[in-house]
Design an enzyme around this catalytic site. Structure first.
Site, short mmCIF file in Angstrom:
data_model
loop_
_atom_site.label_atom_id
_atom_site.label_comp_id
_atom_site.label_asym_id
_atom_site.label_seq_id
_atom_site.Cartn_x
_atom_site.Cartn_y
_atom_site.Cartn_z
N LYS A 36 135.21 -46.45 -26.34
CA LYS A 36 133.96 -46.43 -25.56
C LYS A 36 132.74 -46.80 -26.40
O LYS A 36 131.91 -47.60 -26.00
CB LYS A 36 133.80 -44.99 -25.01
CG LYS A 36 132.75 -44.80 -23.99
CD LYS A 36 132.63 -43.33 -23.62
CE LYS A 36 133.94 -42.72 -23.15
NZ LYS A 36 133.77 -41.33 -22.68
N ASP A 44 130.80 -31.41 -23.18
CA ASP A 44 131.85 -32.00 -22.34
C ASP A 44 132.18 -30.94 -21.28
O ASP A 44 131.32 -30.12 -20.96
CB ASP A 44 133.06 -32.41 -23.20
CG ASP A 44 134.04 -33.29 -22.44
OD1 ASP A 44 133.71 -34.45 -22.18
OD2 ASP A 44 135.14 -32.81 -22.07
N SER A 65 123.29 -39.98 -26.01
CA SER A 65 123.54 -39.13 -27.19
C SER A 65 123.11 -39.89 -28.44
O SER A 65 122.52 -39.33 -29.37
CB SER A 65 125.02 -38.79 -27.32
OG SER A 65 125.30 -37.59 -26.63
N LYS A 87 136.46 -35.86 -30.93
CA LYS A 87 136.47 -34.94 -29.78
C LYS A 87 136.98 -33.60 -30.26
O LYS A 87 137.69 -33.51 -31.27
CB LYS A 87 137.41 -35.46 -28.68
CG LYS A 87 137.09 -34.93 -27.31
CD LYS A 87 135.95 -35.69 -26.67
CE LYS A 87 135.62 -35.17 -25.29
NZ LYS A 87 134.74 -36.09 -24.57
P1 NAD Z 1 131.71 -30.02 -16.09
O1 NAD Z 1 132.40 -28.88 -16.70
O2 NAD Z 1 130.22 -30.03 -16.01
O3 NAD Z 1 132.28 -30.27 -14.60
C1 NAD Z 1 133.62 -30.42 -14.31
C2 NAD Z 1 133.79 -30.42 -12.79
O4 NAD Z 1 135.16 -30.70 -12.47
C3 NAD Z 1 133.45 -29.10 -12.12
O5 NAD Z 1 132.86 -29.32 -10.86
C4 NAD Z 1 134.83 -28.45 -11.93
O6 NAD Z 1 134.85 -27.49 -10.88
C5 NAD Z 1 135.65 -29.69 -11.60
N1 NAD Z 1 137.08 -29.50 -11.84
C6 NAD Z 1 137.69 -28.92 -12.89
N2 NAD Z 1 139.03 -28.91 -12.72
C7 NAD Z 1 139.26 -29.53 -11.56
C8 NAD Z 1 140.43 -29.85 -10.82
N3 NAD Z 1 141.63 -29.50 -11.28
N4 NAD Z 1 140.28 -30.50 -9.64
C9 NAD Z 1 139.06 -30.84 -9.17
N5 NAD Z 1 137.93 -30.58 -9.82
C10 NAD Z 1 138.02 -29.92 -10.99
O7 NAD Z 1 132.23 -31.33 -16.89
P2 NAD Z 1 131.54 -32.75 -16.99
O8 NAD Z 1 130.71 -32.76 -18.21
O9 NAD Z 1 130.93 -33.09 -15.67
O10 NAD Z 1 132.80 -33.68 -17.29
C11 NAD Z 1 133.60 -34.22 -16.23
C12 NAD Z 1 134.40 -35.40 -16.79
O11 NAD Z 1 133.49 -36.40 -17.30
C13 NAD Z 1 135.33 -35.07 -17.95
O12 NAD Z 1 136.46 -35.91 -17.89
C14 NAD Z 1 134.49 -35.43 -19.18
O13 NAD Z 1 135.28 -35.67 -20.33
C15 NAD Z 1 133.82 -36.68 -18.66
N6 NAD Z 1 132.58 -37.06 -19.37
C16 NAD Z 1 131.58 -36.19 -19.54
C17 NAD Z 1 130.41 -36.59 -20.18
C18 NAD Z 1 129.23 -35.67 -20.35
O14 NAD Z 1 128.20 -36.13 -20.86
N7 NAD Z 1 129.28 -34.42 -19.94
C19 NAD Z 1 130.29 -37.91 -20.65
C20 NAD Z 1 131.35 -38.79 -20.42
C21 NAD Z 1 132.49 -38.36 -19.77
#
Ligand code: NAD
Length: 420
Positions: free
Chosen positions: A90, A142, A357, A102
């Site tokens: 990425k 994350d 970031s 990570k």
């Molecule tokens: P978060 O913890 O803020 O939110 C996760 C969401 O997914 C919540 O609504 C939770 O209820 C839901 N969830 C968890 N398990 C689930 C399941 N089994 N089925 C359906 N929904 C489910 O996390 P986030 O930061 O929003 O990250 C979400 C994804 O995005 C991850 O894959 C993370 O690696 C990726 N990501 C995050 C960032 C960031 O800046 N936070 C950047 C790039 C990618």
């Protein structure tokens, strides 16, 4: 197949389109360092508990290792290794001077009090301290981690080294050196990519959208899309979702309701919830059914491996836009490609988070403070450039967008490699 093994297949596939030495491919097919911590932790009750933590420093060819910290019961070395690998790809796709990293703690944060989470984060930081630093390895938020947790990490690390070290971590609160725009950055970056894509495809708005996951990424993305004439007809979280095929949801209201209730399915228009959120008018839907809705855009924004060989055949969306990391298994990706569904890969779609970031780290290192307009303008440029480069390779080599993104990353990584 383990997630990491399937991630490597994409690398191997892309490598066939460029002339690269075997030693280089071998080098980037293994992480440079995998660290596991096991420590005992004192609960509020006085009971002791063993906790496992991980940090994978995949590769620092482009700059300091960079990647989030996840607090989740399913965190394990295979998952962290894959997530660190995707960060390497990425960062190269979006062209920021960071390597792949990570980490995480294998626990369910919902079972810990806030005081316990703070003590855990500080203990984990002391374990991590010899291996991180602004020019070594820079963690970020994350799944289940946020700016408060990043502030604790920064504070504890600064105590360990004896001076204020804002740039050791990104995703901090704005008053503690965080960047404006970081909270919504992953969603905002996704939006800039999506707008370019629909222009290329000649699609007309409003487009219908279903989003799985309503945390930082899913909810911010939903809010941004709904303000730009996309119709959000379904959203879900871990407990299930809500669906409104008619008008689409008022996402600001849904978010407010979700914050008040703690989960989304409580925002279905029944009884007192209806009074709380009168304009939310929908039915409940399972996470599995949400994936199969006849929408223009399906957006996985929760965890990895949700689109599998079992459900890929039933997916009816025109575009799968991967805001989560690794939501589609390798085999499912092949099925979607055969069906003519366009898949925008995670390593492009969600790279807005690491881009801002980088801006945060840069501001901390140079003691600067950018306004939101500057952050978003620079983010837009980075995302549009990344999309244009991936699209060009996709067209020229007639490969999927995922393979095109990997080709771009391999080219950039190889340029920085010197054989030892
Ligand atoms: P978060 O913890 O803020 O939110 C996760 C969401 O997914 C919540 O609504 C939770 O209820 C839901 N969830 C968890 N398990 C689930 C399941 N089994 N089925 C359906 N929904 C489910 O996390 P986030 O930061 O929003 O990250 C979400 C994804 O995005 C991850 O894959 C993370 O690696 C990726 N990501 C995050 C960032 C960031 O800046 N936070 C950047 C790039 C990618």
């Amino acid at each position: 197949m383990k997630i990491f093994d399937s991630s490597l297949i994409n690398l191997e596939k892309a490598s066939k389109y460029i002339d690269l030495p075997k030693w280089f491919l071998k080098q980037i097919s293994v992480p440079e360092r995998m660290i596991q911590f096991n420590f005992s932790f004192k609960r509020d009750s006085g009971d002791m508990e063993m906790v496992s933590g991980y940090r994978v420093q995949y590769n620092n060819l482009l700059g300091p290792y960079k990647g989030g910290l996840r607090f989740h019961p399913q965190v394990n070395m295979d998952e962290v290794k894959s997530l660190a690998f995707w960060m390497m790809i990425k960062d190269a796709v979006v062209n920021v001077p960071f390597g792949g990293g990570k980490g995480g703690l294998e626990l369910d944060p919902k079972k810990f009090s806030e005081k316990e989470l703070e003590r855990l984060t500080r203990q984990f930081t002391r374990e991590l301290a010899p291996n991180i630093g602004p020019e070594i390895d820079v963690p970020a938020p994350d799944v289940n981690t946020n700016s408060k947790i990043m502030d604790w990490l920064e504070n504890e690390y600064s105590k360990v080294v004896g001076k204020k070290m804002k740039a050791v971590v990104t995703g901090k609160s704005v008053r503690n050196g965080g960047s404006l725009g970081r909270e919504a950055a992953t969603g905002m970056g996704g939006f800039f990519v999506l707008e370019q894509l629909i222009k290329k495809l000649g699609l007309k708005k409003p487009l219908t959208v279903a989003i799985q996951g309503f945390g930082n990424v899913g909810s911010n993305f939903a809010q941004i899309l709904s303000k730009h004439n996309y119709k959000i007809v379904a959203v879900s979280d871990i407990k299930g979702g809500i669906y409104d095929k008619q008008g689409g949801f008022n996402i600001d209201l849904v978010k407010k309701c979700c914050e008040e209730k703690g989960f989304l399915s409580g925002c279905y228009c029944i009884g007192s919830v209806c009074d709380l959120a009168k304009k939310i008018d929908g039915g409940v839907i399972t996470n599995e059914d949400l994936l199969q809705l006849p929408v223009d855009l399906l957006i996985p924004a929760a965890l990895e491996n949700v689109i599998t060989t079992e459900n890929a055949k039933k997916i009816r969306a025109k575009i799968v836009f991967e805001m989560a990391n690794g939501p589609t298994t390798y085999e499912a990706d092949q099925i979607l490609n055969k069906k003519g569904i366009i898949v925008v890969p995670d390593v492009l779609a969600n790279s807005g988070g690491v881009t801002v970031s980088y801006f945060e780290w840069y501001q901390n290192m140079k003691n600067e403070k950018w306004n939101l307009e500057k952050v978003n303008k620079k983010l837009q440029k980075k995302m549009e450039d990344a999309f244009a480069n991936v699209w060009k390779i996709h067209q020229e080599k007639k490969v999927s967008l995922r393979t095109a993104a990997y080709i771009l990353a391999l080219q950039r990584l190889f340029k920085k490699t010197k054989p030892q």
